[in-house]
Design an enzyme around this catalytic site. Structure first.
Site, mmCIF file in Angstrom:
data_model
loop_
_atom_site.group_PDB
_atom_site.id
_atom_site.type_symbol
_atom_site.label_atom_id
_atom_site.label_comp_id
_atom_site.label_asym_id
_atom_site.label_seq_id
_atom_site.Cartn_x
_atom_site.Cartn_y
_atom_site.Cartn_z
ATOM 1 N N CYS A 73 -5.186 1.157 41.274
ATOM 2 C CA CYS A 73 -5.342 -0.199 41.847
ATOM 3 C C CYS A 73 -4.301 -0.722 42.458
ATOM 4 O O CYS A 73 -4.090 -1.652 43.139
ATOM 5 C CB CYS A 73 -5.785 -1.074 40.608
ATOM 6 S SG CYS A 73 -4.705 -1.043 39.357
ATOM 7 N N HIS A 111 -5.223 -4.325 35.183
ATOM 8 C CA HIS A 111 -5.819 -4.177 36.507
ATOM 9 C C HIS A 111 -5.368 -5.045 37.677
ATOM 10 O O HIS A 111 -4.961 -6.249 37.167
ATOM 11 C CB HIS A 111 -7.313 -4.213 36.372
ATOM 12 C CG HIS A 111 -7.986 -3.966 37.773
ATOM 13 N ND1 HIS A 111 -8.095 -2.897 38.225
ATOM 14 C CD2 HIS A 111 -9.155 -4.655 38.479
ATOM 15 C CE1 HIS A 111 -8.557 -2.802 39.521
ATOM 16 N NE2 HIS A 111 -9.374 -3.789 39.628
ATOM 17 N N ASP A 126 -11.891 -6.363 45.584
ATOM 18 C CA ASP A 126 -11.292 -5.061 44.775
ATOM 19 C C ASP A 126 -11.551 -4.007 45.446
ATOM 20 O O ASP A 126 -12.808 -3.593 45.883
ATOM 21 C CB ASP A 126 -11.841 -5.302 43.413
ATOM 22 C CG ASP A 126 -11.157 -4.456 42.468
ATOM 23 O OD1 ASP A 126 -10.385 -3.362 42.816
ATOM 24 O OD2 ASP A 126 -11.310 -4.631 41.198
#
Length: 260
Positions: A73, A111, A126
């Site tokens: 991420c 995250h 995302d």
């Protein structure tokens, strides 16, 4: 030398010339990114992936985007943040956490993803989550939102939101929790410190797992160790892979985008 290049990036995700600053373009950029660039724990050796705060964006651009190897991420969403910023979007980094992440790393700043503000409305974006989730911008709204057979909702909590997903035949479950507090890259220092401790622990042999995934036209596919999950039109299928040759073939197919 600045290696990061907007047009190269756009071409790599199949969006050459898509430079508009609007919701339609943003949705195309997000979904195309998820289809073109995989989430991959295998793109970097863990010892090379501990620099979360002072990330070399040019090096990551070459490996994750230009070469198409993907990443985690903090590789993918950080570079996507830069791409959107250079295109003229109003982008804010956000931090979220999963139950597993809190247990593993002991932090709520786990995250990394982004918030985009367009015409006064806020959207979650995302491109770096290794599980079933939204593939196009998700409005920060109490309304239930449907994407490709899956439903999503944001449930307000005392300290922020819980992003929940429900598949075609499954119940609501939490994807991750988050707040809309604007973040700085330095906020991930605690996660970086935990990574460094993990790498330095000579008693551990499980420091790097196989975790990869990507989107396709109407769903997503993920491989976590030997657990192979496909989501198509909101319907999930899970298999445990016991054959080594099949496992290696599935890793290759997920990373290459050849879903067969």
């Amino acid at each position: 030398m600045n290696v990061f290049d907007v047009e190269t990036y756009l071409q790599r995700i199949g969006c050459g010339g898509e430079t508009g600053v609007d919701l339609e373009t943003l949705a195309k950029l997000q979904k195309s990114h998820l289809m073109a660039i995989p989430y991959s724990s295998l793109a970097y050796e863990l010892r090379d992936a501990v620099n979360v705060v002072d990330l070399d964006e040019d090096d990551v651009f070459v490996t994750s985007i230009a070469e198409g190897q993907g990443g985690a991420c903090y590789h993918l969403n950080r570079l996507f943040h830069r791409l959107l910023t250079e295109l003229g979007y109003d982008v804010t980094p956000l931090a979220g956490s999963t139950a597993e992440g809190r247990e593993t790393f002991g932090t709520d700043v786990e995250h990394m993803f982004n918030l985009v503000t367009l015409d006064g409305a806020d959207w979650l974006v995302d491109v770096g989550y290794p599980g079933p989730t939204y593939v196009e911008p998700l409005a920060v709204s109490p309304a239930v939102q449907t994407q490709y057979g899956s439903q999503f909702r944001l449930v307000e909590q005392e300290t922020g939101y819980a992003l929940q997903r429900r598949g075609a035949v499954t119940r609501w479950s939490v994807v991750y929790t988050f707040t809309t507090q604007p973040r700085q890259w330095s906020d991930w220092k605690e996660l970086e410190d935990n990574f460094r401790a993990l790498v330095g622990d000579t008693t551990r042999t499980d420091t790097q797992e196989t975790l990869c995934g990507r989107a396709f036209a109407n769903g997503q596919v993920f491989l976590r160790q030997r657990r192979y999950l496909t989501v198509e039109n909101g319907r999930e299928q899970v298999r445990t892979i016991t054959d080594d040759d099949e496992f290696r073939a599935l890793v290759s197919r997920v990373l290459s985008g050849d879903h067969g």
